[in-house]
Design an enzyme around this catalytic site. Structure first.
Site, PDB file in Angstrom:
ATOM      1  CD  GLU A   1      39.128 -18.550  17.209  1.00  0.00           C
ATOM      2  OE1 GLU A   1      40.333 -18.207  16.890  1.00  0.00           O
ATOM      3  OE2 GLU A   1      39.080 -19.302  18.237  1.00  0.00           O
TER       4      GLU A   1
ATOM      5  CG  ASP B   1      38.458 -20.627  21.625  1.00  0.00           C
ATOM      6  OD1 ASP B   1      39.045 -19.810  21.125  1.00  0.00           O
ATOM      7  OD2 ASP B   1      38.663 -21.495  22.000  1.00  0.00           O
TER       8      ASP B   1
END
Lengths: 619, 619
Positions: B307, B270
């Site tokens: 990400e 993330d």
């Protein structure tokens, strides 16, 4: 707005026809005007893209004073501020800017071809304390001394305008303006021109990691700072946050100006580990790219040297291997290991350094820590260096920080013996790295170099003094921290050139001259290929054997850091070696009457605190 | 302590003989003990190097509960805390740790060979809202639906233990513990095993950029956080400051555990732009190195997808070119450009995107911004990508963030027409990148996916709610921000599988199945070499022409994002092309009765909000 390497594109600059182009970044402004002090005229500027304001005018003449008047979008009073890209602040940071004409100086260094980086013998000086007068003119008068010493490059501590007349230079608040009390920009141009006439390159120390605390009005103009990162010296410069393009261009323009308009040969970029930039192209890499473009334009070579506390060779790797392309970096670790060999207590950051073993590591690998756990940093530190060129690294036994950041600013001469000073000097000049000495070191100057300031903000003065006291909590020192603001602290830090009348100091100077001459003349010592270096530590005896070679020529340097005579067995056949230099010889005020090799039962005998440089040519 | 890729070396782990090895990093502690809840026994641990405490004991049995008791060096009361590396928190973050035995599960996936990254068709799901039951068992029961759809990899939103039973997963506070309300670690192992039996790879979303705010006791153990950097979610994880070795090892161990002990095929890391690490070796590069070591040991392939909001290909470049070696990254910019083409207002970060021109740029270059000035970011942004492999990039028309970070969490189905949904899906599946869809997208689910939490700290609940309100100040929305803490917000966000009974939703599902099948079967569409891609924008008509080829096979995709019929002249001879798919055909509930190419005066006629996929084999 883009950068034109051929000319300065920010601040106030005169055109061929005598008109001035004025440009300033002020994205927070509703209106910016130029206020010309002498004539009392105020001229409205025009808003360009990206928050720039510009004006071309013939209403201002060279050397007149001006300010910007800013009406902010957020309302409030119109504020009047000096030009962030001012070239000259005749009355200091709190006064107006001066429309200095960069093109006014008549350069005579057209024939100057520069010095190759591998041949740099660097002399770091602080303009204010180098001479009694403390300005650029006075520096010029001492250049012959440096030339005779064998220096090839002087490194001038930062000259960007700071508050008052006494400061190391790291509190500069106008990055483009040359310190008024040093003689301003014209005197710096004159100094560089004279250096070149005498065959000296000039390195300028520049500070791109913070802006000094007093007289800093940058936030009134735009987002020069970011809260994304913390630095030890306050707000981090905004190199990667919103608004950073203009800030990046500001510093790129600054680097280009020194090279192009002051004929500076190399920049020493202060503490670049504190330049926080997570952009895909690091600001240092972008400075490198523009420096190369300028080089294409002028045909000159410009060098970028960084002070770096990271043991991360991405800074010095070429851009084609995704490095930042810096030409060289300082390695403090060589200094720390050397000082510990010479008796420095292992306290504070010195706690990480294990005498001759770590010095030998630095000779071999440049970085002492290249992945090991560092107790002082409390983490694994560093990576191995890929590059084997020794001229990627600058080493020293003293420098302004290592002297001046001691509580009492003691130089080596008051901390170790005369003999040990010679050992330390040899450690530097016999290294396969670029040697740097700190002014006065060459004659064993004993005056301190203390931390001094000359602020006018009383709260700041107290804060600096308190900070100084706190800094030394990790070290065990006797006595009081000198008051940085006291003029006596500054005066006490000046070099005492009269010591050169005394035989002991003359002896040290001769020793330095000899070491430098030897390094220049000897093909092995001037070969900076780190593949041709090895070093072995004798931890119990506190001795070190440094081997260097080139083709069939060999050098051995034997170091005895201990206070005892030591006999070393070395894995080299002793026959056929010549003693090139013996630090304990009476010619350098030592105790040894001749410079022959003393061999005892096949071991080499080393005087206490001494070095021997031996040479042999294989047949 | 060092990392052993073969087994977990932190937290509590059982040995072959049934004894437990317990290890925890607590450098601030004077003494650490293990408290076994059931038996009431407290066992003192031993101090190892670098602040680790360890113990081998047979006093704790699998699935018993335990805590650490810590007496700090600074004094104060003995505190009792769960294990930072706990594998299971049966009673949530505020309860004790459970001595889960990782080796207990009987894997039957020995024959699983994995899916090649270039063949990933990714389905992102949130365990709590994917099914009415909201746990891993229920996910398993829906896998046949995903297999039929053509999915090859499911991506599970974060499962690290968070407070309460309702959370997207980004507030996890025990990075090694699998959410109790989802079924805990045993149920996750079971789910992965079943996925592999059905030919599905499993991607797990992990959060290494911050630790959730509630139940976070890491600071009691050691310097897990640093003040050097700021993140949007509170304290930055300490990846490069003093004490960072243990923190780095903690996260490396975490990545290795999912691969080794849960048979996870890929991690989705993330928001790695918020992982601030200026070490010479970035933590992501170190995770890559250890992942490769594990791969050598198990013989399996493990994939790292990040990400990333930086348009900086150093993240995805190989380590040999000084990149971090990540296998792929998300590109939000493709999404943003696509959504603007589809009618999204250019507000907030969408302001940077210029419809079909930027979508065409993304098809060609992956990054839309590769050095241009970004008005929203207020700086130049990005660098060009060196790598030409399309499988380095994950694209989507919806995902949990792009849906859920809207104020009302509206899915595409309630924002654009049914026809436009089909156009957007084709834009993703016809791209030379890895397609990702968000659960429910395949049947045009119209339930929202809103932001929900289930904290117990009242101040935090209010702060989250306020933060949410503030976040939408840049967007023009009607209505109230839903209350994240309300259970109804969570319930409203669940998929409604009953919609699959309705012909319209069945039609969309069939369309997605067809697109996926086409992508898999057609050699041009499954060729992800970006050198074989071109795209042309028709800005006035809001149309786009995508060209792809491989050898003598060619694909053209024509997009009409406008609400009008458009005639396009294209630089391709129209003869010999076959229509592979026409989104406006009645078979997908469109208005066009056949799928033949309509040509008007040599121009191709496109229905409003439609796409056409054409194929031709050169002879």
């Amino acid at each position: 707005m883009g950068i034109d390497v051929q000319k300065r594109n920010i601040g106030l600059n005169f055109n061929e026809n005598g008109s001035a182009d004025i440009r300033v970044w002020a994205p927070l402004a509703k209106q910016v005007s130029v206020s010309i002090i002498a004539s009392g005229i105020t001229l409205e500027m025009f808003n360009e893209d990206y928050g720039y304001w510009c004006l071309q005018t013939d209403k201002i003449k060279p050397f007149e004073e001006y300010n910007f008047k800013i009406e902010q979008l957020t309302g409030g009073e119109v504020i009047e501020r000096a030009d962030p890209a001012s070239l000259f602040q005749a009355d200091g940071p709190h006064g107006p800017s001066n429309a200095f004409d960069l093109r006014n100086f008549l350069w005579t260094d057209q024939q100057w071809e520069g010095i190759e980086l591998k041949d740099f013998i660097i002399y770091e000086l602080h303009t204010g304390t180098f001479t009694p007068q403390g300005d650029f003119d006075a520096v010029e008068k001492k250049l012959d001394h440096l030339v005779a010493l064998g220096i090839t490059a002087i490194e001038i501590m930062p000259v960007a305008q700071f508050p008052g007349s006494r400061n190391w230079g790291y509190d500069g608040v106008f990055p483009f303006a040359v310190q008024n009390s040093y003689g301003g920009p014209a005197a710096l141009q004159h100094l560089v021109n004279t250096c070149h006439a005498k065959g000296l390159a000039v390195i300028l120390d520049v500070v791109y990691n913070h802006i000094g605390p007093e007289g800093n009005c940058f936030a009134d103009f735009g987002r020069y700072f970011t809260d994304k990162y913390h630095t030890p010296w306050g707000q981090a410069i905004n190199f990667d946050d919103a608004g950073s393009d203009a800030v990046r261009d500001f510093y790129i323009e600054n680097a280009l100006m020194w090279f192009r308009d002051f004929h500076i040969d190399a920049l020493r970029l202060d503490a670049v580990h504190a330049i926080k930039d997570l952009s895909p192209v690091h600001i240092l890499a972008e400075i490198k790219t523009y420096t190369e473009k300028l080089s294409m334009f002028t045909g000159k070579t410009y060098t970028l040297i960084v002070e770096l506390d990271l043991n991360d060779d991405r800074f010095i790797r070429a851009q084609k291997t995704h490095g930042y392309g810096m030409d060289a970096q300082w390695i403090d670790e060589f200094h720390h290991a050397l000082r510990v060999c010479a008796g420095q207590e292992q306290e504070g950051y010195y706690a990480d350094f294990n005498r001759v073993e770590d010095l030998a590591k630095s000779y071999r690998d440049a970085y002492v820590y290249d992945g090991q756990y560092s107790p002082h940093r409390e983490k694994k530190f560093g990576i191995p260096v890929e590059d084997t060129q020794g001229h990627k690294f600058v080493v020293f036994s003293q420098n302004h920080d290592q002297v001046g950041n001691r509580m009492l600013g003691e130089r080596g001469a008051t901390l170790v013996s005369f003999e040990m000073l010679k050992v330390m000097a040899a450690a530097v000049f016999c290294s396969p790295f670029l040697p740097l000495i700190f002014m006065g070191e060459e004659w064993a100057e004993s005056n301190p170099f203390q931390f001094f300031i000359n602020h006018s903000d009383q709260k700041l003065i107290e804060a600096v003094r308190e900070g100084r006291k706190k800094e030394f909590s990790a070290f065990h020192h006797k006595g009081e921290v000198p008051n940085p603001q006291d003029e006596s602290t500054f005066k006490r830090s000046k070099l005492d050139w009269q010591k050169l009348d005394q035989p002991l100091h003359q002896g040290m100077l001769a020793y330095y001259m000899t070491l430098i001459a030897l390094r220049k003349q000897n093909e092995v010592l001037s070969n900076l290929d780190r593949k041709n270096v090895n070093a072995k530590a004798y931890p119990v005896k506190n001795c070190l054997l440094l081997k260097r070679w080139k083709g069939n020529q060999n050098i051995i340097v034997l170091f005895n850091f201990s206070k005892q005579q030591q006999n070393l067995s070395i894995d080299v056949e002793l026959q056929g070696w010549t003693v090139l230099l013996d630090s304990s010889s009476i010619i350098w005020h030592g105790l040894k009457e001749d410079t022959n090799l003393i061999s005892v039962n096949g071991e080499i005998s080393l005087f206490p605190e001494s070095i021997l440089i031996l040479f042999k040519k294989d047949v």
